[in-house]
Write a protein that holds these residues in place. Structure first.
Motif, PDB file in Angstrom:
ATOM      1  N   ASN A  52      10.804  15.360 -15.454  1.00 43.12           N
ATOM      2  CA  ASN A  52      12.018  15.115 -14.680  1.00 43.12           C
ATOM      3  C   ASN A  52      11.695  14.477 -13.327  1.00 43.12           C
ATOM      4  O   ASN A  52      12.339  14.759 -12.320  1.00 43.12           O
ATOM      5  N   LEU A  53      10.698  13.616 -13.340  1.00 43.46           N
ATOM      6  CA  LEU A  53      10.266  12.902 -12.150  1.00 43.46           C
ATOM      7  C   LEU A  53      10.531  11.410 -12.353  1.00 43.46           C
ATOM      8  O   LEU A  53      10.236  10.867 -13.424  1.00 43.46           O
ATOM      9  N   TYR A  54      11.089  10.764 -11.318  1.00 46.42           N
ATOM     10  CA  TYR A  54      11.497   9.362 -11.443  1.00 46.42           C
ATOM     11  C   TYR A  54      11.006   8.566 -10.239  1.00 46.42           C
ATOM     12  O   TYR A  54      10.997   9.069  -9.109  1.00 46.42           O
ATOM     13  N   PHE A  55      10.613   7.324 -10.504  1.00 48.05           N
ATOM     14  CA  PHE A  55      10.184   6.409  -9.452  1.00 48.05           C
ATOM     15  C   PHE A  55      11.233   5.315  -9.289  1.00 48.05           C
ATOM     16  O   PHE A  55      11.644   4.682 -10.263  1.00 48.05           O
ATOM     17  N   VAL A  56      11.697   5.108  -8.046  1.00 48.31           N
ATOM     18  CA  VAL A  56      12.673   4.061  -7.742  1.00 48.31           C
ATOM     19  C   VAL A  56      11.999   3.060  -6.803  1.00 48.31           C
ATOM     20  O   VAL A  56      11.683   3.393  -5.658  1.00 48.31           O
ATOM     21  N   ASP A  57      11.783   1.868  -7.306  1.00 50.82           N
ATOM     22  CA  ASP A  57      11.038   0.848  -6.577  1.00 50.82           C
ATOM     23  C   ASP A  57      11.938   0.148  -5.564  1.00 50.82           C
ATOM     24  O   ASP A  57      12.862  -0.578  -5.925  1.00 50.82           O
ATOM     25  N   GLY A  58      11.665   0.359  -4.286  1.00 50.17           N
ATOM     26  CA  GLY A  58      12.467  -0.258  -3.244  1.00 50.17           C
ATOM     27  C   GLY A  58      12.415  -1.767  -3.253  1.00 50.17           C
ATOM     28  O   GLY A  58      13.352  -2.431  -2.792  1.00 50.17           O
ATOM     29  N   PHE A  59      11.325  -2.335  -3.780  1.00 51.09           N
ATOM     30  CA  PHE A  59      11.228  -3.796  -3.850  1.00 51.09           C
ATOM     31  C   PHE A  59      12.319  -4.389  -4.733  1.00 51.09           C
ATOM     32  O   PHE A  59      12.676  -5.551  -4.584  1.00 51.09           O
ATOM     33  N   ALA A  60      12.846  -3.600  -5.661  1.00 46.26           N
ATOM     34  CA  ALA A  60      13.845  -4.118  -6.599  1.00 46.26           C
ATOM     35  C   ALA A  60      15.255  -3.625  -6.288  1.00 46.26           C
ATOM     36  O   ALA A  60      16.212  -4.039  -6.942  1.00 46.26           O
ATOM     37  N   LEU A  61      15.405  -2.761  -5.288  1.00 43.25           N
ATOM     38  CA  LEU A  61      16.690  -2.108  -5.051  1.00 43.25           C
ATOM     39  C   LEU A  61      17.795  -3.071  -4.629  1.00 43.25           C
ATOM     40  O   LEU A  61      18.959  -2.878  -4.959  1.00 43.25           O
ATOM     41  N   GLN A  69       0.836  -1.206   0.000  1.00 43.72           N
ATOM     42  CA  GLN A  69       0.000   0.000   0.000  1.00 43.72           C
ATOM     43  C   GLN A  69       0.869   1.254   0.000  1.00 43.72           C
ATOM     44  O   GLN A  69       0.594   2.217  -0.740  1.00 43.72           O
ATOM     45  N   ARG A  70       1.908   1.263   0.810  1.00 47.43           N
ATOM     46  CA  ARG A  70       2.805   2.410   0.855  1.00 47.43           C
ATOM     47  C   ARG A  70       3.510   2.604  -0.482  1.00 47.43           C
ATOM     48  O   ARG A  70       3.653   3.738  -0.965  1.00 47.43           O
ATOM     49  N   ARG A  71       3.975   1.520  -1.077  1.00 46.04           N
ATOM     50  CA  ARG A  71       4.616   1.605  -2.384  1.00 46.04           C
ATOM     51  C   ARG A  71       3.664   2.218  -3.405  1.00 46.04           C
ATOM     52  O   ARG A  71       4.053   3.088  -4.207  1.00 46.04           O
ATOM     53  N   ASN A  72       2.423   1.806  -3.370  1.00 43.78           N
ATOM     54  CA  ASN A  72       1.450   2.311  -4.337  1.00 43.78           C
ATOM     55  C   ASN A  72       1.137   3.786  -4.120  1.00 43.78           C
ATOM     56  O   ASN A  72       0.852   4.520  -5.076  1.00 43.78           O
ATOM     57  N   ILE A  73       1.189   4.246  -2.872  1.00 41.85           N
ATOM     58  CA  ILE A  73       0.975   5.668  -2.590  1.00 41.85           C
ATOM     59  C   ILE A  73       2.087   6.498  -3.227  1.00 41.85           C
ATOM     60  O   ILE A  73       1.838   7.524  -3.875  1.00 41.85           O
ATOM     61  N   VAL A  74       3.339   6.059  -3.050  1.00 46.08           N
ATOM     62  CA  VAL A  74       4.465   6.773  -3.657  1.00 46.08           C
ATOM     63  C   VAL A  74       4.364   6.723  -5.176  1.00 46.08           C
ATOM     64  O   VAL A  74       4.601   7.728  -5.868  1.00 46.08           O
ATOM     65  N   TYR A  75       3.960   5.570  -5.698  1.00 47.57           N
ATOM     66  CA  TYR A  75       3.829   5.435  -7.151  1.00 47.57           C
ATOM     67  C   TYR A  75       2.706   6.330  -7.684  1.00 47.57           C
ATOM     68  O   TYR A  75       2.817   6.886  -8.792  1.00 47.57           O
ATOM     69  N   SER A  76       1.665   6.515  -6.906  1.00 51.61           N
ATOM     70  CA  SER A  76       0.571   7.404  -7.322  1.00 51.61           C
ATOM     71  C   SER A  76       1.060   8.850  -7.428  1.00 51.61           C
ATOM     72  O   SER A  76       0.675   9.577  -8.359  1.00 51.61           O
ATOM     73  N   THR A  77       1.909   9.278  -6.478  1.00 52.62           N
ATOM     74  CA  THR A  77       2.502  10.605  -6.583  1.00 52.62           C
ATOM     75  C   THR A  77       3.269  10.733  -7.893  1.00 52.62           C
ATOM     76  O   THR A  77       3.161  11.747  -8.602  1.00 52.62           O
ATOM     77  N   TYR A  78       4.021   9.703  -8.214  1.00 54.20           N
ATOM     78  CA  TYR A  78       4.790   9.691  -9.466  1.00 54.20           C
ATOM     79  C   TYR A  78       3.855   9.773 -10.679  1.00 54.20           C
ATOM     80  O   TYR A  78       4.080  10.603 -11.582  1.00 54.20           O
ATOM     81  N   LEU A  79       2.820   8.956 -10.717  1.00 52.39           N
ATOM     82  CA  LEU A  79       1.903   8.960 -11.861  1.00 52.39           C
ATOM     83  C   LEU A  79       1.227  10.309 -12.025  1.00 52.39           C
ATOM     84  O   LEU A  79       1.102  10.824 -13.146  1.00 52.39           O
ATOM     85  N   HIS A  80       0.779  10.887 -10.923  1.00 52.01           N
ATOM     86  CA  HIS A  80       0.104  12.186 -11.006  1.00 52.01           C
ATOM     87  C   HIS A  80       1.067  13.255 -11.533  1.00 52.01           C
ATOM     88  O   HIS A  80       0.669  14.132 -12.307  1.00 52.01           O
ATOM     89  N   GLY A  81       2.315  13.193 -11.118  1.00 52.18           N
ATOM     90  CA  GLY A  81       3.304  14.145 -11.616  1.00 52.18           C
ATOM     91  C   GLY A  81       3.544  13.981 -13.108  1.00 52.18           C
ATOM     92  O   GLY A  81       3.613  14.967 -13.856  1.00 52.18           O
TER      93      GLY A  81
END
Length: 362
Positions: free
Chosen positions: A312-321, A293-305
């Motif tokens: 110049n907005l980037y999403f870095v997925d912690g699940f894959a880091l 759920q938290r990951r999706n909240i951050v991803y939603s910020t990214y999508l809206h941007g």
């Protein structure tokens, strides 16, 4: 002892002592030229070293007010041909944290620039019985000119720091970073550096060395919650990129929902084109619904941007880091990365950051 090992011993690789006995040592305040201090707030004019103005730290939270004098991300740079480097340190207390060695919390790392890259050379390791500081000396074993970066403690305050060189040593300014405007990192204890083995092994430090770029570490263990006071302060900074990594410290998913996109919009309003990286916590355990759920909240910020036209907005997925191989070995305690974890984090975040900076400069 074989010849190669004997040479390393003679050159000072294993030579360290706490009592400074050199007769020709001259001490310098690091707050005076030609030393340059990076990653801290107005270090030349303030008393104790700090990462924020007092008013911002106090106005953010009691937690941040208790951590902002930790020197995480602080670095001192200079050039000398001294055969040794001595240090005298005064500390108002000694940080003792169960998941981190004393070298990480209160020690110093010495890096030398060689062949275009900073390389680890040694550390000033605090003695286990110290109470309010220590002194130490590291011998390089030669009089070659050295471009030095000294990484400061990640989890301790410093009251005073002086460096000692041989009396006849040359001393001059470091040539500086190729990327002179800093990358600003904001986040949790992981961002601050828990649980690196030593100060130079935070993921920001690793990225800095790879990109030859300056940075500011605004990681506050347990206390990065996107409060208005610190967000406004970050928005006013002059930086080349911003990395937002405070998922871990948002008390609930709803709190993250209420603050995350608001933080992004505040930063973007002040910095129209600088890259912004939105990072979720480094965790490979997909079964935890709260983390998803938290990951999706951050991803939603990214999508809206992105939908609003932010290029110049980037999403870095912690699940894959942390990668897919031996991921469990990347943690010191199941939550905080060890050196392997930070190395992998630096690879993931650093590659996105490098691409973002290249795109902005095209």
């Amino acid at each position: 002892m074989d010849a190669k090992l004997a040479k390393r011993v003679n050159e000072g690789y294993f030579k360290e002592h706490y009592a400074i006995t050199e007769k020709d040592v001259v001490f310098y305040s690091v707050k005076q030229p030609p030393f340059s201090i990076h990653g801290l707030y107005e270090p030349e004019t303030k008393g104790d070293f700090r990462r924020l103005p007092d008013r911002v730290a106090i106005g953010t939270s009691d937690g941040v007010a208790g951590l902002y004098r930790n020197t995480a991300g602080g670095r001192i740079r200079f050039v000398t041909d001294s055969e040794y480097l001595a240090v005298q340190v005064e500390m108002p207390y000694i940080a003792n944290r169960s998941i981190m060695p004393l070298l990480c919390t209160a020690g110093f790392d010495i890096y030398l620039r060689k062949n275009g890259r900073e390389r680890y050379r040694g550390s000033f390791r605090p003695p286990v019985d110290m109470t309010d500081g220590f002194e130490s000396c590291f011998h390089f074993g030669n009089r070659d000119e050295k471009e030095i970066t000294l990484y400061m403690p990640l989890y301790n305050d410093l009251s005073r720091l002086t460096l000692g060189l041989s009396k006849d040593a040359k001393l001059s300014a470091h040539p500086g970073y190729a990327i002179s405007k800093p990358v600003v990192y904001y986040g949790s204890s992981i961002t601050q550096g828990a649980s690196a083995s030593r100060p130079g092994m935070s993921y920001e430090g690793i990225i800095s060395r790879r990109l030859n770029g300056d940075f500011i570490n605004l990681g506050f263990a347990g206390n990065a919650k996107g409060e208005d006071a610190i967000v406004r302060y970050i928005a006013d900074l002059d930086f080349c990129a911003f990395v937002c990594d405070y998922d871990h410290n948002a008390p609930t998913a709803q709190y993250l929902q209420n603050t995350h996109e608001k933080l992004y919009k505040t930063i973007r309003a002040a910095h129209k084109v600088e890259p912004i990286l939105l990072v979720t916590r480094p965790n490979p355990y997909y079964s935890n619904q709260n983390l998803i759920q938290r990951r999706n909240i951050v991803y939603s910020t990214y999508l809206h941007g992105i939908q609003s036209g932010d290029k110049n907005l980037y999403f870095v997925d912690g699940f894959a880091l942390l990668g897919s191989e031996d991921t469990e070995d990347c943690f010191a305690d199941g939550t905080h990365p060890n050196d392997l974890g930070f190395y992998r984090m630096a690879g993931g975040i650093g590659s996105v950051l490098e691409l973002a900076l290249e795109n902005i400069n095209e």
